[in-house]
Design a protein around this motif. Structure first.
Motif, short mmCIF file in Angstrom:
data_model
loop_
_atom_site.label_atom_id
_atom_site.label_comp_id
_atom_site.label_asym_id
_atom_site.label_seq_id
_atom_site.Cartn_x
_atom_site.Cartn_y
_atom_site.Cartn_z
N ALA A 44 -91.38 31.44 62.21
CA ALA A 44 -92.78 31.86 62.36
C ALA A 44 -93.68 31.17 61.35
N ALA A 45 -93.47 29.87 61.14
CA ALA A 45 -94.29 29.13 60.18
C ALA A 45 -95.74 29.04 60.64
N SER A 46 -95.95 28.84 61.93
CA SER A 46 -97.32 28.71 62.44
C SER A 46 -98.12 29.99 62.22
N ARG A 47 -97.46 31.13 62.33
CA ARG A 47 -98.16 32.40 62.14
C ARG A 47 -98.55 32.64 60.69
N SER A 48 -97.98 31.86 59.77
CA SER A 48 -98.36 32.01 58.36
C SER A 48 -99.71 31.38 58.06
N LEU A 49 -100.21 30.53 58.96
CA LEU A 49 -101.52 29.92 58.76
C LEU A 49 -102.62 30.96 58.97
N GLY A 51 -105.60 32.86 60.42
CA GLY A 51 -106.21 32.86 61.73
C GLY A 51 -105.25 32.66 62.88
N PHE A 52 -103.97 32.37 62.57
CA PHE A 52 -102.98 32.13 63.61
C PHE A 52 -102.15 33.39 63.82
N GLY A 53 -102.47 34.14 64.85
CA GLY A 53 -101.66 35.30 65.20
C GLY A 53 -100.56 34.90 66.16
N LYS A 54 -99.93 35.89 66.75
CA LYS A 54 -98.81 35.60 67.65
C LYS A 54 -99.26 34.87 68.92
N VAL A 60 -100.72 27.08 70.51
CA VAL A 60 -100.83 25.80 69.81
C VAL A 60 -99.49 25.08 69.78
N ASP A 61 -98.43 25.79 69.41
CA ASP A 61 -97.12 25.15 69.33
C ASP A 61 -96.67 24.60 70.69
N GLN A 166 -92.02 20.83 57.86
CA GLN A 166 -90.89 21.49 58.51
C GLN A 166 -89.82 20.51 58.97
N GLN A 167 -90.21 19.24 59.15
CA GLN A 167 -89.21 18.24 59.53
C GLN A 167 -88.17 18.05 58.43
N ILE A 168 -88.59 18.32 57.17
CA ILE A 168 -87.69 18.20 56.02
C ILE A 168 -87.12 19.55 55.62
N ASP A 169 -88.02 20.55 55.58
CA ASP A 169 -87.63 21.91 55.19
C ASP A 169 -87.95 22.87 56.34
N PRO A 170 -86.99 23.24 57.16
CA PRO A 170 -87.27 24.13 58.30
C PRO A 170 -87.84 25.49 57.90
N LYS A 171 -87.64 25.90 56.65
CA LYS A 171 -88.13 27.20 56.21
C LYS A 171 -89.52 27.13 55.57
N ALA A 172 -90.17 25.99 55.64
CA ALA A 172 -91.49 25.84 55.04
C ALA A 172 -92.50 26.75 55.73
N SER A 173 -93.45 27.26 54.96
CA SER A 173 -94.51 28.11 55.51
C SER A 173 -95.80 27.85 54.72
#
Length: 229
Positions: A44-49, A51-54, A60-61, A166-173
């Motif tokens: 759920a990295a995108s949701r951490s931005l 204004g980006f809800g579920k 977007v993804d 995320q291409q390097i670190d899949p857990k990035a947020s």
């Protein structure tokens, strides 16, 4: 009477059943979307931005797909139609996310543009940097929509940077930061954004009051009283 209460009740029951069926179908669709989105973005990295809800993150993804097909954050911002056209006498861009009032490019994805616009409307209330961009542009006389597009453009570069990381670190947020670049919590970012927006409203009120006091009076003076003979 031209109707009976039994007929009205039957009609109401029919409409309620239809609403219940529609709600059930929407729930099934939302669950399906959530399941598919979890496969694309399991952390759920995108949701951490901001204004980006579920809903926006899933849209977007799914619409962006492979982020590596874009060469840079600017290229991605152009794809979501948040970058102005280049001026024939220059690149038409100046610092701080502004531009020389050039119209936006029309060769991108209008569907994504609308969703980044909606995300920017929320982000300016919850993120310190986004609020700062919005407040500064409004103070310089920009229209609300112009300021929101600038915030959406910044969100576009953030989204691109996050997906590339995320291409390097899949857990990035996404990490909230203050105006000096220091990491802060989401609650602290909201406090800073509230303070900036409140200061903008207060300055607007003061400017409006100052214009009213400086406005010359339009009332005509009383005519002179003629001297008696």
């Amino acid at each position: 009477m031209s109707f009976t209460f039994e007929c009205v009740q039957q009609r109401v029951d029919c409409l309620l059943n239809q609403l219940e069926l529609i709600a059930k179908q929407l729930k099934e669709i939302e669950d399906r979307i959530a399941k598919l989105h979890a496969e694309v973005d399991p952390n759920a990295a995108s949701r951490s931005l901001p204004g980006f809800g579920k809903h926006i993150s899933a849209v977007v993804d799914s619409a962006v797909g492979d982020i590596t097909r874009f060469s840079s954050g600017v290229a991605f911002s152009a794809y979501i139609r948040c970058v102005p056209r280049e001026n024939s006498t220059g690149d038409g861009r100046v610092p701080d996310g502004e531009h020389e009032r050039q119209p936006l490019r029309k060769d991108g994805n209008r569907y994504l543009q609308s969703h980044f616009y909606l995300a920017a409307e929320v982000a300016r209330r919850y993120d310190a940097e986004c609020a700062n961009i919005y407040v500064n542009l409004m103070a310089k006389g920009r229209h609300h929509k112009q300021a929101i597009i600038a915030v959406a453009r910044r969100l576009g570069t953030r989204y691109y940077a996050l997906k590339m990381r995320q291409q390097i670190d899949p857990k990035a947020s996404y990490e909230f930061r203050d105006l000096h670049g220091r990491p802060i919590t989401k609650r602290e970012a909201k406090v800073i954004a509230d303070r900036l927006n409140h200061a903008r409203k207060e300055n607007k009120k003061k400017a409006s009051s100052a214009r009213k006091t400086q406005k010359p009076s339009t009332t005509k003076p009383d005519p002179p009283i003629p001297e008696s003979l």
